[in-house]
Design a protein around this motif. Structure first.
Motif, PDB file in Angstrom:
ATOM      1  N   VAL A 170       0.839  -1.161   0.076  1.00 11.86           N
ATOM      2  CA  VAL A 170      -0.011   0.030  -0.042  1.00 11.86           C
ATOM      3  C   VAL A 170       0.893   1.250   0.071  1.00 11.86           C
ATOM      4  CG1 VAL A 170      -1.529   1.310   1.381  1.00 11.86           C
ATOM      5  CG2 VAL A 170      -1.966  -1.196   1.158  1.00 11.86           C
ATOM      6  N   VAL A 210     -10.685   5.093  18.314  1.00 10.76           N
ATOM      7  CA  VAL A 210     -10.674   4.028  17.252  1.00 10.76           C
ATOM      8  C   VAL A 210     -11.934   3.404  16.473  1.00 10.76           C
ATOM      9  CG1 VAL A 210      -9.648   1.663  16.779  1.00 10.76           C
ATOM     10  CG2 VAL A 210      -8.448   2.957  18.317  1.00 10.76           C
ATOM     11  N   ASN A 257     -13.425   4.326  12.728  1.00 13.05           N
ATOM     12  CA  ASN A 257     -13.694   3.459  11.909  1.00 13.05           C
ATOM     13  C   ASN A 257     -15.305   3.232  11.856  1.00 13.05           C
ATOM     14  OD1 ASN A 257     -10.835   2.761  11.467  1.00 13.05           O
ATOM     15  ND2 ASN A 257     -10.833   1.214  13.162  1.00 13.05           N
ATOM     16  N   PHE A 283     -18.872   2.702  10.802  1.00 13.43           N
ATOM     17  CA  PHE A 283     -19.296   2.622   9.392  1.00 13.43           C
ATOM     18  C   PHE A 283     -20.919   2.461   9.198  1.00 13.43           C
ATOM     19  CE2 PHE A 283     -20.237   0.000   5.566  1.00 13.43           C
ATOM     20  CZ  PHE A 283     -19.846   0.567   4.743  1.00 13.43           C
ATOM     21  N   GLN A 336     -14.701   6.939   6.198  1.00 11.24           N
ATOM     22  CA  GLN A 336     -14.708   5.540   5.856  1.00 11.24           C
ATOM     23  C   GLN A 336     -15.643   5.147   4.881  1.00 11.24           C
ATOM     24  OE1 GLN A 336     -12.592   3.331   7.350  1.00 11.24           O
ATOM     25  NE2 GLN A 336     -12.149   4.697   8.956  1.00 11.24           N
ATOM     26  N   ARG A 341     -14.628   4.282   1.060  1.00 13.58           N
ATOM     27  CA  ARG A 341     -15.367   2.753   0.572  1.00 13.58           C
ATOM     28  C   ARG A 341     -15.806   2.940  -0.930  1.00 13.58           C
ATOM     29  NH1 ARG A 341     -20.988   0.959   0.074  1.00 13.58           N
ATOM     30  NH2 ARG A 341     -20.881  -0.965  -0.376  1.00 13.58           N
ATOM     31  N   VAL A 359     -12.196   3.077  -2.903  1.00 15.37           N
ATOM     32  CA  VAL A 359     -11.410   1.832  -3.222  1.00 15.37           C
ATOM     33  C   VAL A 359     -12.016   0.505  -3.488  1.00 15.37           C
ATOM     34  CG1 VAL A 359      -9.778   2.822  -1.540  1.00 15.37           C
ATOM     35  CG2 VAL A 359     -11.601   1.247  -0.653  1.00 15.37           C
ATOM     36  N   GLN A 373     -13.444  -2.819  -8.158  1.00 12.69           N
ATOM     37  CA  GLN A 373     -12.075  -3.544  -8.339  1.00 12.69           C
ATOM     38  C   GLN A 373     -12.314  -5.086  -8.362  1.00 12.69           C
ATOM     39  OE1 GLN A 373      -9.270  -3.099  -4.882  1.00 12.69           O
ATOM     40  NE2 GLN A 373      -8.494  -0.909  -6.032  1.00 12.69           N
ATOM     41  N   ILE A 414      -6.053   4.997   1.742  1.00  9.44           N
ATOM     42  CA  ILE A 414      -6.093   4.026   2.709  1.00  9.44           C
ATOM     43  C   ILE A 414      -4.881   4.536   3.611  1.00  9.44           C
ATOM     44  CG2 ILE A 414      -5.042   1.688   3.124  1.00  9.44           C
ATOM     45  CD1 ILE A 414      -6.587   0.658   0.764  1.00  9.44           C
ATOM     46  N   LEU A 462      -4.548   6.504  13.343  1.00 10.98           N
ATOM     47  CA  LEU A 462      -4.422   5.414  14.238  1.00 10.98           C
ATOM     48  C   LEU A 462      -3.373   5.053  14.614  1.00 10.98           C
ATOM     49  CD1 LEU A 462      -7.442   3.184  12.457  1.00 10.98           C
ATOM     50  CD2 LEU A 462      -7.598   4.594  14.574  1.00 10.98           C
ATOM     51  N   PRO A 512      -3.311  -4.731  12.338  1.00 12.83           N
ATOM     52  CA  PRO A 512      -4.401  -4.811  11.448  1.00 12.83           C
ATOM     53  C   PRO A 512      -5.827  -4.772  12.539  1.00 12.83           C
ATOM     54  CG  PRO A 512      -2.771  -6.494  10.970  1.00 12.83           C
ATOM     55  CD  PRO A 512      -2.203  -5.819  12.267  1.00 12.83           C
ATOM     56  N   LEU A 566      -6.526  -2.484  14.247  1.00 15.75           N
ATOM     57  CA  LEU A 566      -6.858  -1.238  14.395  1.00 15.75           C
ATOM     58  C   LEU A 566      -7.547  -0.783  13.041  1.00 15.75           C
ATOM     59  CD1 LEU A 566      -3.875   0.439  15.959  1.00 15.75           C
ATOM     60  CD2 LEU A 566      -5.978  -0.020  17.209  1.00 15.75           C
ATOM     61  N   PHE A 567      -7.485  -1.338  12.111  1.00 14.05           N
ATOM     62  CA  PHE A 567      -7.978  -1.230  10.732  1.00 14.05           C
ATOM     63  C   PHE A 567      -9.278  -1.438  10.647  1.00 14.05           C
ATOM     64  CE2 PHE A 567      -3.729  -2.099   8.504  1.00 14.05           C
ATOM     65  CZ  PHE A 567      -2.976  -1.034   9.313  1.00 14.05           C
ATOM     66  N   SER A 568      -9.945  -0.400   9.780  1.00  9.21           N
ATOM     67  CA  SER A 568     -11.549  -0.583   9.646  1.00  9.21           C
ATOM     68  C   SER A 568     -11.415  -1.586   8.611  1.00  9.21           C
ATOM     69  CB  SER A 568     -11.976   0.766   9.260  1.00  9.21           C
ATOM     70  OG  SER A 568     -11.655   1.321   7.749  1.00  9.21           O
ATOM     71  N   VAL A 586     -13.264  -0.986   5.669  1.00 11.68           N
ATOM     72  CA  VAL A 586     -13.031  -0.292   4.434  1.00 11.68           C
ATOM     73  C   VAL A 586     -11.669  -0.333   4.281  1.00 11.68           C
ATOM     74  CG1 VAL A 586     -13.047   1.819   3.446  1.00 11.68           C
ATOM     75  CG2 VAL A 586     -14.827   1.347   4.846  1.00 11.68           C
ATOM     76  N   VAL A 587     -10.596   0.015   5.021  1.00 12.76           N
ATOM     77  CA  VAL A 587      -9.092   0.098   4.938  1.00 12.76           C
ATOM     78  C   VAL A 587      -8.932  -1.468   4.331  1.00 12.76           C
ATOM     79  CG1 VAL A 587      -6.969  -0.094   6.038  1.00 12.76           C
ATOM     80  CG2 VAL A 587      -8.447   2.006   6.239  1.00 12.76           C
ATOM     81  N   ALA A 610     -10.462  -3.920   3.347  1.00 12.61           N
ATOM     82  CA  ALA A 610     -11.062  -4.266   1.993  1.00 12.61           C
ATOM     83  C   ALA A 610     -10.210  -3.811   0.909  1.00 12.61           C
ATOM     84  CB  ALA A 610     -12.787  -3.972   1.902  1.00 12.61           C
ATOM     85  N   GLY A 611     -10.156  -2.368   0.862  1.00 16.12           N
ATOM     86  CA  GLY A 611      -9.533  -1.547  -0.271  1.00 16.12           C
ATOM     87  C   GLY A 611      -7.875  -2.408  -0.273  1.00 16.12           C
ATOM     88  N   MET A 612      -7.259  -2.661   0.978  1.00 13.04           N
ATOM     89  CA  MET A 612      -5.957  -2.955   0.912  1.00 13.04           C
ATOM     90  C   MET A 612      -5.923  -4.584   0.093  1.00 13.04           C
ATOM     91  SD  MET A 612      -4.248  -3.814   4.333  1.00 13.04           S
ATOM     92  CE  MET A 612      -2.824  -2.388   4.798  1.00 13.04           C
ATOM     93  N   MET A 664      -8.404  -6.078  -1.742  1.00 17.88           N
ATOM     94  CA  MET A 664      -8.960  -6.035  -3.026  1.00 17.88           C
ATOM     95  C   MET A 664      -7.820  -5.796  -4.015  1.00 17.88           C
ATOM     96  SD  MET A 664     -12.661  -4.485  -2.732  1.00 17.88           S
ATOM     97  CE  MET A 664     -13.869  -5.657  -2.571  1.00 17.88           C
ATOM     98  N   TYR A 665      -6.960  -4.828  -3.502  1.00 15.84           N
ATOM     99  CA  TYR A 665      -5.915  -4.331  -4.369  1.00 15.84           C
ATOM    100  C   TYR A 665      -4.693  -5.413  -4.476  1.00 15.84           C
ATOM    101  CZ  TYR A 665      -2.078  -1.957  -6.276  1.00 15.84           C
ATOM    102  OH  TYR A 665      -0.908  -1.569  -7.203  1.00 15.84           O
ATOM    103  N   PHE A 700     -21.293  -7.779   9.994  1.00 15.63           N
ATOM    104  CA  PHE A 700     -21.822  -7.069   8.954  1.00 15.63           C
ATOM    105  C   PHE A 700     -21.093  -6.264   8.282  1.00 15.63           C
ATOM    106  CE2 PHE A 700     -23.577  -2.956   7.659  1.00 15.63           C
ATOM    107  CZ  PHE A 700     -24.841  -3.357   6.947  1.00 15.63           C
ATOM    108  N   ASP A 701     -20.363  -5.300   8.632  1.00 19.85           N
ATOM    109  CA  ASP A 701     -19.237  -4.473   7.991  1.00 19.85           C
ATOM    110  C   ASP A 701     -18.652  -5.168   6.757  1.00 19.85           C
ATOM    111  OD1 ASP A 701     -20.049  -2.696   9.863  1.00 19.85           O
ATOM    112  OD2 ASP A 701     -18.143  -1.889  10.342  1.00 19.85           O
ATOM    113  N   PHE A 704     -20.853  -6.273   4.188  1.00 22.59           N
ATOM    114  CA  PHE A 704     -21.389  -5.339   3.198  1.00 22.59           C
ATOM    115  C   PHE A 704     -20.436  -4.527   2.346  1.00 22.59           C
ATOM    116  CE2 PHE A 704     -23.179  -1.087   2.840  1.00 22.59           C
ATOM    117  CZ  PHE A 704     -24.435  -1.146   2.471  1.00 22.59           C
ATOM    118  N   ILE A 705     -19.341  -4.404   2.816  1.00 19.34           N
ATOM    119  CA  ILE A 705     -18.014  -3.911   2.230  1.00 19.34           C
ATOM    120  C   ILE A 705     -17.727  -4.669   0.917  1.00 19.34           C
ATOM    121  CG2 ILE A 705     -15.889  -2.598   2.407  1.00 19.34           C
ATOM    122  CD1 ILE A 705     -17.018  -1.735   5.250  1.00 19.34           C
TER     123      ILE A 705
END
Lengths: 293, 296
Positions: free
Chosen positions: A41, A214, A218, A220, A236, A240, A243, A247, A264, A271, B116, B118-120, B122-123, B125-127, B129-130, B233-234, B237-238
């Motif tokens: 990333v 935190v 985050n 959502f 977020q 979303r 990103v 994809q 990202i 955080l 990791p 701490l990551f949402s 969205v983060v 998923a983005g990471m 998916m890439y 859920f999150d 959904f994402i």
């Protein structure tokens, strides 16, 4: 102590050494599973748009550029979303922590009539996962005219049984005599709360505040539930759409990877800066988190 | 106590005022919606918000819908997968961390595996998916470089569900490892001392002392994961898409789609009430087994 350490070393056999090597190799594997995706990333985020689109493994920025950050921040509106997230996180955390402290303080007053009832009323909410009442909750927010406001997001999760329980446990560790003598001197409860209990429960406050921050950063589900107006979206939700769309299926996204990865990074940097402080409250926080999840 | 009766009354009044905001909040945003949800589950909401009683029709409709059983199945497969496959990795990491003598390396390793968490979503998923993208992604570029065919991870039916299991395990491994590590640290050193006198190797000490002593923590983690299963859920959904939706949709995303997107409030409420019932039963079991909430 030093003796037992020493005997540990004396007793190390060949088997122990092999075990030690196996352990370190395992840890390095686990660590690389975390570091490689993240490093990827970072490398892409600092690449030029063209560099980020070239095929091949990118583990070093291709033609260093801050283009991704500029585009996502200015052109794609992440600045506004970032600010919204900061507002929601800041005010939401303050309100959450303040209310948890107030309630925690009231719940330790052993002589208060109806205290057990209050404890039951608050603790019982811990058995009800918020996700399960989203539909009637949406109706409540709608009827109160709270939809499409950042206030709705600050309000969401403002009181939690877990935080109250944790604060109560912290306050129970404060010597009761201290409050009693202040009371005899004529201090009011609010004053005792503010000048004796709050300063002595700093560690508890820090723990709740950090984990709440935190969680709010985050956040959502409440955002997609209560917010329709894109100018009120938080980081977020905006991220979303930038990103994840397109994809999974194809590489036809109009947004280049360096922009996505820059987004990202922007989302995780706050955080990561919080982490060193969080580490100090780890064990307490973890036990809070453990009941919270 | 030196205070008189009236002094006490005044003090209590203040204390009630202090806790009033909490009571109002929980009443308005937890208990009222809860009751309303149960009521809605027996009603049909018409246009313009008019409602009529329909008895248990919503429940029967839910149970008769094949899609409901599909999401129950998905929830159990994904949640169960997370619980079972995610059980040992954190224990292994914790045991490994405990063996590390070098303090600096231990700290770095601990931090790295925890981050990791701490990551949402969205983060994450983005990471991923890439990284897993068919073209340009780290994994598929590697597969191509050794002559393989790229895999469309997020739209492949088999892979999509596995990712929904694997990514939460990846995210939470370090978090649970630290919970285990805290439990390991609190094991009495005298136990190890005695084993050492008997000539036990480090591995034997781990196997015969550390692991058995971790049983209560394992139970807590297992219970937490079991309760968490119904709340997923999150991540779904994402990361879901039209292709994978059928195989990854879980109870909560289904409720969201029905209630919020399609406006079928009665049906969505009925499913919520059923899930709530399951949650309460499981919570009661968890609280009994772990002894949580006993101190009152």
């Amino acid at each position: 102590m030093s003796e037992s350490r020493q005997s540990e070393f004396v007793h190390r056999t060949l088997g122990d050494r092999i075990y030690q090597i196996v352990v370190i190799v395992m840890l390095l594997l686990a660590m690389s599973l975390m570091i490689i995706p993240f490093w990827n990333v970072v490398a892409v985020a600092f690449s030029t748009p063209l560099g980020s689109m070239e095929s091949g493994v990118i583990l070093w920025p291709r033609g260093f550029s801050l283009n991704g950050f500029q585009i996502i921040w200015k052109n794609l509106g992440l600045e506004r979303a970032f600010l919204n997230s900061v507002i929601v996180t800041f005010f939401g955390t303050i309100a959450h922590v303040f209310l948890a402290c107030l309630a925690g303080y009231v719940l330790i007053q052993k002589d208060l009539p109806g205290r057990r009832l209050l404890v039951g009323f608050i603790l019982a909410t811990m058995a009800i996962p918020g996700e399960l009442i989203i539909i009637p909750l949406f109706v409540v927010y709608k009827n109160l005219g709270l939809l499409n406001s950042l206030f709705a997001l600050i309000l969401s999760g403002m009181v939690s049984g877990f935080s109250i329980l944790l604060m109560r446990n912290f306050f129970m560790g404060v010597p009761f005599d201290l409050a009693e003598s202040a009371r005899i001197d004529g201090a009011s409860d609010f004053r005792i709360f503010r000048s004796i209990y709050l300063p002595l429960a700093k560690a508890g406050i820090a723990t709740i505040a950090l984990f709440e921050m935190v969680g709010r950063w985050n956040m959502f589900l409440p955002v997609i539930l209560y917010i329709n107006d894109s100018s009120k979206y938080t980081l977020q939700v905006v991220l979303r759409s930038l990103v994840t769309e397109n994809q999974g299926n194809s590489g036809t996204s109009m947004i280049t990877p360096n922009v996505q990865m820059a987004g990202i990074l922007i989302a995780v940097i706050p955080l990561l800066t919080l982490y060193p402080i969080m580490q100090r409250y780890f064990v307490k926080g973890i036990s809070l988190g453990a009941v919270k999840e | 106590m030196n205070l008189g009766m009236s002094g006490n009354m005044r003090r209590y009044a203040w204390l009630y005022v202090m806790i009033l905001p909490i009571i109002v909040y929980l009443g308005l945003f937890v208990y009222y919606p809860l009751v309303q949800g149960v009521i809605s589950s027996f009603q049909e909401t018409k246009l313009l918000g008019a409602t009529s009683w329909v008895g248990t029709e919503n429940y029967r409709t839910a149970i008769d819908t094949p899609q409901f059983w599909q999401v129950v199945r998905n929830t159990l497969l994904i949640g169960g997968g997370i619980i079972l496959l995610g059980f040992f990795p954190p224990i292994m990491v914790a045991l490994a961390l405990n063996e590390v003598m070098n303090i600096a390396f231990k700290k770095i390793a601990q931090t790295t595996v925890y981050i990791p968490h701490l990551f949402s979503w969205v983060v994450i998923a983005g990471m991923w998916m890439y990284i897993l993208a068919p073209s340009g992604g780290l994994v598929n570029e590697f597969i191509k470089s050794v002559g393989g065919e790229p895999i469309r991870f997020f739209t492949s039916i088999g892979w999509a569900r596995s990712l929904m299991i694997g990514l939460p395990i990846w995210r939470d491994m370090g978090y649970y490892a630290i919970i285990y590590l805290a439990a390991i640290t609190s094991i009495s050193p005298s136990l190890y001392e005695a084993a050492r006198v008997d000539g036990a190797s480090r591995f034997q000490q781990t196997w015969q002392i550390t692991l058995p002593m971790l049983k209560p923590t394992m139970l807590v983690v297992f219970m937490l994961n079991t309760l968490g299963m119904l709340r997923i859920f999150d991540q779904i959904f994402i990361m879901r898409n039209p292709v994978s939706k059928r195989y990854v949709d879980v109870l909560m995303t289904y409720v969201y789609d029905l209630g919020i997107t399609q406006g079928k409030i009665g049906l969505a409420s009925a499913i919520s009430v059923m899930v709530l019932g399951a949650t309460l039963v499981m919570t009661a079991i968890v609280w009994t087994v772990t002894g949580f909430g006993k101190e009152e």
